[in-house]
Design a protein around this motif. Structure first.
Motif, mmCIF file in Angstrom:
data_model
loop_
_atom_site.group_PDB
_atom_site.id
_atom_site.type_symbol
_atom_site.label_atom_id
_atom_site.label_comp_id
_atom_site.label_asym_id
_atom_site.label_seq_id
_atom_site.Cartn_x
_atom_site.Cartn_y
_atom_site.Cartn_z
ATOM 1 N N ILE A 167 -22.035 -45.737 -174.376
ATOM 2 C CA ILE A 167 -21.044 -44.722 -175.465
ATOM 3 C C ILE A 167 -20.026 -44.014 -174.558
ATOM 4 N N THR A 168 -20.575 -43.240 -173.593
ATOM 5 C CA THR A 168 -19.944 -42.510 -172.854
ATOM 6 C C THR A 168 -18.702 -43.236 -172.150
ATOM 7 N N SER A 169 -19.292 -44.583 -171.761
ATOM 8 C CA SER A 169 -18.111 -45.146 -171.043
ATOM 9 C C SER A 169 -17.188 -45.784 -171.977
ATOM 10 N N VAL A 170 -17.372 -46.074 -172.955
ATOM 11 C CA VAL A 170 -16.352 -46.243 -174.266
ATOM 12 C C VAL A 170 -15.526 -45.214 -174.387
ATOM 13 N N GLU A 171 -16.105 -43.992 -174.632
ATOM 14 C CA GLU A 171 -15.287 -42.702 -174.762
ATOM 15 C C GLU A 171 -14.454 -42.544 -173.393
ATOM 16 N N ASN A 172 -14.776 -42.849 -172.534
ATOM 17 C CA ASN A 172 -13.855 -42.653 -171.263
ATOM 18 C C ASN A 172 -12.838 -43.462 -170.987
ATOM 19 N N SER A 173 -13.108 -44.677 -171.780
ATOM 20 C CA SER A 173 -12.152 -45.898 -171.489
ATOM 21 C C SER A 173 -10.675 -45.892 -172.235
ATOM 22 N N VAL A 174 -10.732 -45.211 -173.290
ATOM 23 C CA VAL A 174 -9.846 -45.016 -174.328
ATOM 24 C C VAL A 174 -8.078 -44.654 -173.749
ATOM 25 N N SER A 175 -8.302 -43.755 -172.927
ATOM 26 C CA SER A 175 -7.001 -43.234 -172.429
ATOM 27 C C SER A 175 -6.314 -44.176 -171.650
ATOM 28 N N HIS A 176 -6.758 -45.130 -170.991
ATOM 29 C CA HIS A 176 -6.093 -46.204 -170.174
ATOM 30 C C HIS A 176 -4.762 -46.893 -170.890
ATOM 31 N N PRO A 177 -3.817 -46.864 -170.519
ATOM 32 C CA PRO A 177 -2.689 -47.176 -171.325
ATOM 33 C C PRO A 177 -2.752 -48.914 -171.741
ATOM 34 N N ASN A 178 -3.539 -49.559 -170.764
ATOM 35 C CA ASN A 178 -3.713 -51.024 -171.197
ATOM 36 C C ASN A 178 -4.982 -51.437 -171.986
ATOM 37 N N MET A 179 -5.536 -50.449 -172.390
ATOM 38 C CA MET A 179 -6.600 -50.447 -173.315
ATOM 39 C C MET A 179 -6.147 -50.345 -174.686
#
Ligand SMILES: [Zn+2]
Length: 245
Positions: free
Chosen positions: A66-78
């Protein structure tokens, strides 16, 4: 956001793939699964979704995923959360699957991104989660295979459908593929060794339209699915996923 890679008119859009091979005229959405611990830097320039696949979830890795999903969202290609969802045949307890799905939906709501859903023999669970959560971002079921009735029911609930490539290629899917409305349908390879162009050809034949028309339909659906949503205000009063802090 300006760096985001988007499909161009005339592209074949592959809505869900794993380790997709870039090809001229094909726009891929790569599905990164949190447990793989792959970094977007491994796939520079590739548009991708990021989420927790229920097969690879357990009590021990849940928090870290879950933490890695939370951390993933700021990437522009996500571009979306997922694949996330429910699987009755494989994965952890129904409770953990539901909790983890709800948490991922909460992340999607907060970051205003759609959700890509994996759902195997769990339509009731999915529909009741939708009823309870009342999401304001779009949801797409990937790898759909099922009856015309089920497809229509899901569409009537506002969901988008991307079809299981293997099913699409069979003659038995023709009835489904030609009976659905144009909007909210997508195609995908799911990382299988099949060319997305062949899938478009089959579906265009089923629907008695040209491949170019089908490409325009899918592009319009893409633009609608990913259209920016109004800013986040609130999410499901009483939500107890333990995520919103
Ligand atoms: Zn997949």
């Amino acid at each position: 956001m300006t760096e985001m890679n988007l499909p161009q008119p005339g592209d074949y859009i592959d809505m869900h793939t794993h380790r997709g091979k870039p090809a001229e005229g094909v726009f891929l959405i790569e599905s990164l699964m949190a447990h793989e611990r792959k970094s977007p830097d491994d796939i520079p320039g590739v548009t991708y979704t990021y989420g927790i696949h229920p097969w690879f979830l357990n009590e021990n890795n849940h928090k870290q995923l879950i933490t890695s999903v939370e951390n993933s969202v700021s990437h522009p290609n996500m571009i979306a959360i997922g694949e996330a969802g429910f699987d009755k045949l494989r994965g952890p307890s129904a409770e953990l699957q539901l909790k983890t799905f709800n948490e991922q939906v909460a992340i999607a709501e907060i970051c205003r991104k759609p959700v890509i859903i994996h759902c195997v023999k769990a339509w009731d669970e999915l529909l009741s989660a939708q009823k309870y959560l009342k999401p304001s971002t779009s949801w797409m079921i990937h790898g759909f295979r099922g009856s015309v009735e089920m497809a229509k029911q899901l569409l009537s609930k506002g969901m988008h459908l991307s079809f299981w490539f293997d099913y699409v290629m069979r003659a038995e899917s023709t009835g489904l593929m030609k009976s659905l409305p144009h909007n909210r349908i997508f195609l995908e390879t799911d990382g299988a060794d099949i060319d997305i162009r062949i899938i478009y050809e089959k579906v265009a034949r089923d629907r008695a339209i040209s491949v170019d028309e089908l490409k325009s339909i899918v592009l319009a659906n893409f633009n609608e699915f990913f259209a920016p949503k109004p800013p986040f205000t609130s999410f499901r009063a009483g939500f107890k996923g333990g995520l919103i802090h």
